[in-house]
Structures are given as structure tokens and as C-alpha cells.
Design a protein around this motif. Structure first.
Motif: not given
Length: 268
Positions: A136-138, A181-182, A185, A193, A195
């Protein structure tokens, strides 16, 4: 068909369209792994392994966190144990941890960690032991053992260098820093990734794609791929020859060849 374990249990298991989802379910403790959870995890992984109707496994967490690692109360209990039993008790616990991680890593079906929040310490190790990671982006990742005066004990010393390389693995383990996350990856620590609201649906769809082929060929391929970095080319080729011999006799291969020949006959 969907089946579910008790919703109040610290780990839940559901099955939908042949894809099992194992949910760490102690959101009040950010899904930190207790002794009870470790035993349940082993039981569920053995169940998923033996159930031929289950084609793939997704591991995720309830609430805002994926898994905060080992349970702090368990750490306190270990420190308060008699001095003469600390080391042996720790060894026995490590055997259970390693058994659980080995079951997850060697599960003869595709495994995906759907990391919904923070994955720290043992939680990060568990995600890395899966075949694939969608975050998740979180989400966030941290090999936080160093902050507790410990080394990674849930497989991270083995899995992390294979994903990010030796130098980067050392940097992440030595510093214990948090990885977004960015960046995860970018360095190859995770694969995708999503939402937050789309995470489980994306993991389910991916699991269905990964498990659509021959279960026999997939299980044999995975067992060999998991040994690729430790063995020589000749050893891998020998294992491949044995596995292919099994595939030749599988119902999936025979059905595929028969279907191909039938289509060819129709066209001629």
C-alpha cells in the motif's frame, strides 16, 4: 466459495476463488507476533500447503499495520526467565520462528505479501519470505532489529540480500532505517505499489494470474528456483530433469497435449 476462521482469533484465514488470505489480526498491537500467533501461523500454513483446492496465498494485516515484529511482552518474559534457561528457551523459540518462515518460503504455491502498513523486524522478514510483495502507499519497511540489540532472525539475513544485493542489505540492516514504498520498489525490495483501498483486490487478481497454470509445474519450478543461488548450473539442471520427468506424467500436461492435438486436428 469463501470460508473463514474465527474472526476473534489473532490470525484469520479466508478462501475466495481458490486464493487463501491469511490475515494477522492483532491490530491493537500492530499485529506483533505472539507465541499463540506463531503456532496458529504454522497450523494455517500447513493447512494451505495440503489443501489442493487452494492455488495461492496472500498474507496481510488487520488495521493500520502489517506486522510490528516480535511481541514486546514475549521479549520481557524472556528477559525475566531464570538466567540458566534464557539461551535454551530462546533457541526453542527460534526453531518455531524458522519453521514458520520455512513453511511460508517453501509453500508449493505462489505467495504474495499484501503489506497494508508498517512491516518492521519480523514483519519485514515475513513479507520478504513471500514470492512477491505488493505494498500500500501507506506501507513502510524497516529491518529494525538493530534498535533492540538483535540481528534479523526471521529470514532477513537470507532473503534481503537476494532482493536488493549485499551492500544495500547491509546498509538497511546496520541502520534499521525506515524505507518508504517508492524507495522499496526502486531498490527491488518490493514488486508493486497499490492504493490502500485497492491493495487486497490487486493482490487477489495477481494471485489468480500467477496460479492459473499447472499446479504441478509451478510447485516444482518454485522448489528449484528457491535453490538457484546456492547450487551450480549442473545441479539445477539435474533437478530440472527430475522435475520434468514428473511433469511428463502429470494430468495437466497430458490434458494440455491432448487439447493441442485436438485443435490441430480440427484445423487440418
Amino acid at each position: 466459495m469463501t470460508t473463514s476462521s474465527a474472526l476473534s482469533a489473532p490470525i484469520g484465514l479466508t478462501v475466495q476463488q481458490g486464493i487463501a488470505t491469511l490475515t494477522l489480526n492483532r491490530p491493537e498491537a500492530r499485529n506483533a507476533i505472539s507465541d499463540e500467533m506463531r503456532s496458529l501461523l504454522i497450523d494455517y500454513l500447513e493447512q494451505v500447503t495440503s489443501d489442493n483446492d487452494i492455488k495461492a496465498l496472500i498474507v496481510t494485516g488487520a488495521g493500520k499495520g502489517f506486522c510490528a515484529g516480535g511481541d514486546i511482552k514475549g521479549m520481557q518474559a524472556r528477559m525475566n526467565a531464570p538466567a540458566g534457561s534464557v539461551a535454551f528457551n530462546g533457541w526453542k523459540r527460534q526453531q518455531r520462528v524458522h519453521h514458520a518462515v520455512s513453511l511460508l518460503h517453501n509453500l508449493p504455491k505462489p505467495t504474495i505479501a499484501a503489506v497494508n502498513g508498517a512491516a518492521t523486524g519480523l514483519g519485514c522478514d515475513m513479507a520478504l519470505s513471500c514470492d512477491f510483495i505488493i505494498a500500500s502507499q501507506n506501507a513502510s519497511f524497516a529491518m529494525s532489529y538493530i534498535a533492540r540489540g538483535l540481528i534479523p532472525d526471521g529470514g532477513g539475513l537470507y532473503f534481503l540480500p537476494r532482493r536488493v544485493g549485499l551492500s544495500k542489505a547491509k546498509e538497511l540492516i546496520f541502520s534499521g532505517r525506515t524505507v518508504a514504498p517508492e524507495e522499496a520498489q526502486h531498490i527491488g525490495m518490493i514488486d508493486r505499489i497499490a492504493a490502500p483501498d485497492d491493495l487486497l483486490a490487486a493482490a487477489q487478481d495477481w494471485a489468480e494470474q500467477l496460479s492459473a497454470g499447472s499446479a504441478t509445474a509451478l510447485a516444482l519450478s518454485k522448489s528449484i528456483l528457491n535453490s538457484t543461488f546456492e547450487l551450480t548450473q549442473n545441479q539445477i539442471s539435474a533437478m530440472g530433469s527430475q522435475a520434468q520427468g514428473i511433469c511428463y506424467t502429470s494430468s495437466e500436461h497430458q490434458a494440455s497435449v491432448a487439447a493441442f492435438l485436438a485443435r490441430k486436428a480440427e484445423r487440418s
